[in-house]
Write a protein that holds these residues in place. Structure first.
Motif, PDB file in Angstrom:
ATOM      1  N   HIS A  41     -16.272  10.169  -3.104  1.00  0.00           N
ATOM      2  CA  HIS A  41     -16.360  10.266  -1.645  1.00  0.00           C
ATOM      3  C   HIS A  41     -17.237   9.183  -1.037  1.00  0.00           C
ATOM      4  O   HIS A  41     -16.998   8.738   0.062  1.00  0.00           O
ATOM      5  CB  HIS A  41     -16.870  11.648  -1.241  1.00  0.00           C
ATOM      6  N   SER A  42     -18.251   8.757  -1.740  1.00  0.00           N
ATOM      7  CA  SER A  42     -19.173   7.790  -1.160  1.00  0.00           C
ATOM      8  C   SER A  42     -18.567   6.405  -1.039  1.00  0.00           C
ATOM      9  O   SER A  42     -19.007   5.606  -0.216  1.00  0.00           O
ATOM     10  CB  SER A  42     -20.466   7.725  -1.971  1.00  0.00           C
ATOM     11  N   ASP A  43     -17.533   6.077  -1.840  1.00  0.00           N
ATOM     12  CA  ASP A  43     -16.963   4.739  -1.729  1.00  0.00           C
ATOM     13  C   ASP A  43     -16.062   4.606  -0.500  1.00  0.00           C
ATOM     14  O   ASP A  43     -15.596   3.525  -0.194  1.00  0.00           O
ATOM     15  CB  ASP A  43     -16.230   4.336  -3.007  1.00  0.00           C
ATOM     16  N   MET A  44     -15.825   5.705   0.217  1.00  0.00           N
ATOM     17  CA  MET A  44     -15.062   5.624   1.452  1.00  0.00           C
ATOM     18  C   MET A  44     -15.968   5.176   2.601  1.00  0.00           C
ATOM     19  O   MET A  44     -15.482   4.789   3.650  1.00  0.00           O
ATOM     20  CB  MET A  44     -14.424   6.970   1.773  1.00  0.00           C
ATOM     21  N   LEU A  45     -17.277   5.246   2.409  1.00  0.00           N
ATOM     22  CA  LEU A  45     -18.213   4.819   3.433  1.00  0.00           C
ATOM     23  C   LEU A  45     -18.359   3.300   3.386  1.00  0.00           C
ATOM     24  O   LEU A  45     -18.357   2.707   2.322  1.00  0.00           O
ATOM     25  CB  LEU A  45     -19.579   5.472   3.212  1.00  0.00           C
ATOM     26  N   PRO A  46     -18.510   2.664   4.556  1.00  0.00           N
ATOM     27  CA  PRO A  46     -18.687   1.211   4.549  1.00  0.00           C
ATOM     28  C   PRO A  46     -20.051   0.832   3.974  1.00  0.00           C
ATOM     29  O   PRO A  46     -20.990   1.618   4.022  1.00  0.00           O
ATOM     30  CB  PRO A  46     -18.591   0.828   6.020  1.00  0.00           C
ATOM     31  N   PRO A  47     -20.164  -0.378   3.476  1.00  0.00           N
ATOM     32  CA  PRO A  47     -21.455  -0.828   2.938  1.00  0.00           C
ATOM     33  C   PRO A  47     -22.521  -0.856   4.038  1.00  0.00           C
ATOM     34  O   PRO A  47     -22.202  -0.948   5.221  1.00  0.00           O
ATOM     35  CB  PRO A  47     -21.158  -2.235   2.442  1.00  0.00           C
ATOM     36  N   PRO A  48     -23.795  -0.779   3.651  1.00  0.00           N
ATOM     37  CA  PRO A  48     -24.878  -0.770   4.651  1.00  0.00           C
ATOM     38  C   PRO A  48     -24.862  -1.990   5.566  1.00  0.00           C
ATOM     39  O   PRO A  48     -25.197  -1.885   6.748  1.00  0.00           O
ATOM     40  CB  PRO A  48     -26.148  -0.757   3.805  1.00  0.00           C
ATOM     41  N   GLU A  49     -24.460  -3.154   5.061  1.00  0.00           N
ATOM     42  CA  GLU A  49     -24.441  -4.362   5.898  1.00  0.00           C
ATOM     43  C   GLU A  49     -23.458  -4.208   7.053  1.00  0.00           C
ATOM     44  O   GLU A  49     -23.743  -4.611   8.185  1.00  0.00           O
ATOM     45  CB  GLU A  49     -24.064  -5.595   5.066  1.00  0.00           C
ATOM     46  N   ILE A  50     -22.305  -3.605   6.768  1.00  0.00           N
ATOM     47  CA  ILE A  50     -21.313  -3.398   7.833  1.00  0.00           C
ATOM     48  C   ILE A  50     -21.844  -2.416   8.863  1.00  0.00           C
ATOM     49  O   ILE A  50     -21.688  -2.609  10.065  1.00  0.00           O
ATOM     50  CB  ILE A  50     -19.971  -2.923   7.232  1.00  0.00           C
ATOM     51  N   MET A  51     -22.495  -1.354   8.395  1.00  0.00           N
ATOM     52  CA  MET A  51     -23.083  -0.374   9.312  1.00  0.00           C
ATOM     53  C   MET A  51     -24.154  -1.030  10.188  1.00  0.00           C
ATOM     54  O   MET A  51     -24.238  -0.769  11.387  1.00  0.00           O
ATOM     55  CB  MET A  51     -23.681   0.803   8.537  1.00  0.00           C
ATOM     56  N   GLU A  52     -24.986  -1.881   9.593  1.00  0.00           N
ATOM     57  CA  GLU A  52     -26.022  -2.568  10.359  1.00  0.00           C
ATOM     58  C   GLU A  52     -25.402  -3.486  11.403  1.00  0.00           C
ATOM     59  O   GLU A  52     -25.890  -3.561  12.538  1.00  0.00           O
ATOM     60  CB  GLU A  52     -26.929  -3.363   9.419  1.00  0.00           C
ATOM     61  N   GLN A  53     -24.328  -4.185  11.048  1.00  0.00           N
ATOM     62  CA  GLN A  53     -23.654  -5.057  12.010  1.00  0.00           C
ATOM     63  C   GLN A  53     -23.062  -4.244  13.156  1.00  0.00           C
ATOM     64  O   GLN A  53     -23.158  -4.638  14.321  1.00  0.00           O
ATOM     65  CB  GLN A  53     -22.543  -5.858  11.326  1.00  0.00           C
ATOM     66  N   LYS A  54     -22.474  -3.098  12.822  1.00  0.00           N
ATOM     67  CA  LYS A  54     -21.910  -2.247  13.864  1.00  0.00           C
ATOM     68  C   LYS A  54     -22.997  -1.725  14.795  1.00  0.00           C
ATOM     69  O   LYS A  54     -22.830  -1.701  16.015  1.00  0.00           O
ATOM     70  CB  LYS A  54     -21.149  -1.073  13.244  1.00  0.00           C
ATOM     71  N   ALA A  95     -25.915  -3.144  15.374  1.00  0.00           N
ATOM     72  CA  ALA A  95     -26.406  -4.270  16.168  1.00  0.00           C
ATOM     73  C   ALA A  95     -25.440  -4.582  17.305  1.00  0.00           C
ATOM     74  O   ALA A  95     -25.871  -4.819  18.449  1.00  0.00           O
ATOM     75  CB  ALA A  95     -26.592  -5.500  15.276  1.00  0.00           C
ATOM     76  N   ALA A  96     -24.147  -4.557  17.025  1.00  0.00           N
ATOM     77  CA  ALA A  96     -23.150  -4.820  18.073  1.00  0.00           C
ATOM     78  C   ALA A  96     -23.199  -3.734  19.141  1.00  0.00           C
ATOM     79  O   ALA A  96     -23.105  -4.025  20.347  1.00  0.00           O
ATOM     80  CB  ALA A  96     -21.756  -4.900  17.461  1.00  0.00           C
ATOM     81  N   GLN A  97     -23.379  -2.481  18.736  1.00  0.00           N
ATOM     82  CA  GLN A  97     -23.489  -1.391  19.701  1.00  0.00           C
ATOM     83  C   GLN A  97     -24.744  -1.537  20.549  1.00  0.00           C
ATOM     84  O   GLN A  97     -24.729  -1.255  21.754  1.00  0.00           O
ATOM     85  CB  GLN A  97     -23.484  -0.041  18.986  1.00  0.00           C
ATOM     86  N   HIS A  98     -25.834  -1.986  19.928  1.00  0.00           N
ATOM     87  CA  HIS A  98     -27.086  -2.183  20.671  1.00  0.00           C
ATOM     88  C   HIS A  98     -26.907  -3.274  21.736  1.00  0.00           C
ATOM     89  O   HIS A  98     -27.332  -3.102  22.883  1.00  0.00           O
ATOM     90  CB  HIS A  98     -28.212  -2.547  19.704  1.00  0.00           C
ATOM     91  N   VAL A  99     -26.271  -4.381  21.353  1.00  0.00           N
ATOM     92  CA  VAL A  99     -26.014  -5.463  22.310  1.00  0.00           C
ATOM     93  C   VAL A  99     -25.122  -4.954  23.442  1.00  0.00           C
ATOM     94  O   VAL A  99     -25.376  -5.244  24.622  1.00  0.00           O
ATOM     95  CB  VAL A  99     -25.369  -6.681  21.592  1.00  0.00           C
ATOM     96  N   GLU A 100     -24.104  -4.181  23.105  1.00  0.00           N
ATOM     97  CA  GLU A 100     -23.198  -3.634  24.115  1.00  0.00           C
ATOM     98  C   GLU A 100     -23.942  -2.686  25.057  1.00  0.00           C
ATOM     99  O   GLU A 100     -23.729  -2.694  26.275  1.00  0.00           O
ATOM    100  CB  GLU A 100     -22.032  -2.912  23.439  1.00  0.00           C
ATOM    101  N   MET A 101     -24.851  -1.876  24.502  1.00  0.00           N
ATOM    102  CA  MET A 101     -25.640  -0.967  25.338  1.00  0.00           C
ATOM    103  C   MET A 101     -26.533  -1.750  26.300  1.00  0.00           C
ATOM    104  O   MET A 101     -26.676  -1.377  27.469  1.00  0.00           O
ATOM    105  CB  MET A 101     -26.475  -0.032  24.453  1.00  0.00           C
ATOM    106  N   GLN A 102     -27.150  -2.832  25.814  1.00  0.00           N
ATOM    107  CA  GLN A 102     -27.988  -3.651  26.692  1.00  0.00           C
ATOM    108  C   GLN A 102     -27.152  -4.286  27.799  1.00  0.00           C
ATOM    109  O   GLN A 102     -27.560  -4.331  28.954  1.00  0.00           O
ATOM    110  CB  GLN A 102     -28.705  -4.724  25.885  1.00  0.00           C
ATOM    111  N   ARG A 103     -25.962  -4.781  27.442  1.00  0.00           N
ATOM    112  CA  ARG A 103     -25.079  -5.394  28.437  1.00  0.00           C
ATOM    113  C   ARG A 103     -24.665  -4.363  29.488  1.00  0.00           C
ATOM    114  O   ARG A 103     -24.694  -4.636  30.690  1.00  0.00           O
ATOM    115  CB  ARG A 103     -23.822  -5.964  27.756  1.00  0.00           C
ATOM    116  N   LEU A 104     -24.321  -3.156  29.031  1.00  0.00           N
ATOM    117  CA  LEU A 104     -23.926  -2.103  29.965  1.00  0.00           C
ATOM    118  C   LEU A 104     -25.095  -1.690  30.857  1.00  0.00           C
ATOM    119  O   LEU A 104     -24.900  -1.400  32.050  1.00  0.00           O
ATOM    120  CB  LEU A 104     -23.376  -0.902  29.199  1.00  0.00           C
ATOM    121  N   GLY A 105     -26.306  -1.658  30.298  1.00  0.00           N
ATOM    122  CA  GLY A 105     -27.483  -1.320  31.107  1.00  0.00           C
ATOM    123  C   GLY A 105     -27.732  -2.352  32.195  1.00  0.00           C
ATOM    124  O   GLY A 105     -28.014  -2.003  33.351  1.00  0.00           O
ATOM    125  N   THR A 106     -27.614  -3.633  31.837  1.00  0.00           N
ATOM    126  CA  THR A 106     -27.789  -4.706  32.821  1.00  0.00           C
ATOM    127  C   THR A 106     -26.708  -4.626  33.895  1.00  0.00           C
ATOM    128  O   THR A 106     -26.993  -4.747  35.096  1.00  0.00           O
ATOM    129  CB  THR A 106     -27.731  -6.077  32.122  1.00  0.00           C
TER     130      THR A 106
END
Length: 104
Positions: A40-53, A55-66
């Motif tokens: 079951h654990s190999d269906m989860l994305p690697p930690p690097e992909i999760m971190e990138q996602k 980070a992208a969500q954080h940037v999107e949240m900042q853009r939406l806040g502005t």
């Protein structure tokens, strides 16, 4: 009537769990787990992909806040302009009423 003496299909012959009986698979037949040490654990994305996602969500949240702040400021300005225009319209209606009453 032609089914007299025939056994029901196998999926209807299974015993249903009664009181005290535990069904081996509470969710039905389901999908069997994938073979391998991390079924079951190999269906989860690697930690690097999760971190990138993240980070992208954080940037999107900042853009939406502005953008939200910009829209809120524009909204406030438009409300002020509307209030000014409504006040000017009231003054014009009063002047029209005064001119009309003078003519009569």
């Amino acid at each position: 009537m032609g089914s007299k003496g025939r056994n029901p299909p196998s999926h209807l012959r299974r015993l249903l769990p009664g009181p005290g009986m535990v069904h081996s698979d509470p969710f039905g037949l389901g999908i069997p787990p994938r073979p391998g040490p991390f079924a079951h654990s190999d269906m989860l994305p690697p930690p690097e992909i999760m971190e990138q996602k993240l980070a992208a969500q954080h940037v999107e949240m900042q853009r939406l806040g502005t953008e939200n702040q910009r829209i809120a400021a524009t909204h406030g300005t438009l409300r002020q302009e509307l209030a000014t225009a409504q006040h000017e319209l009231q003054i014009l209606h009063a002047q029209i009423g005064a001119v009309t009453s003078e003519r009569e």
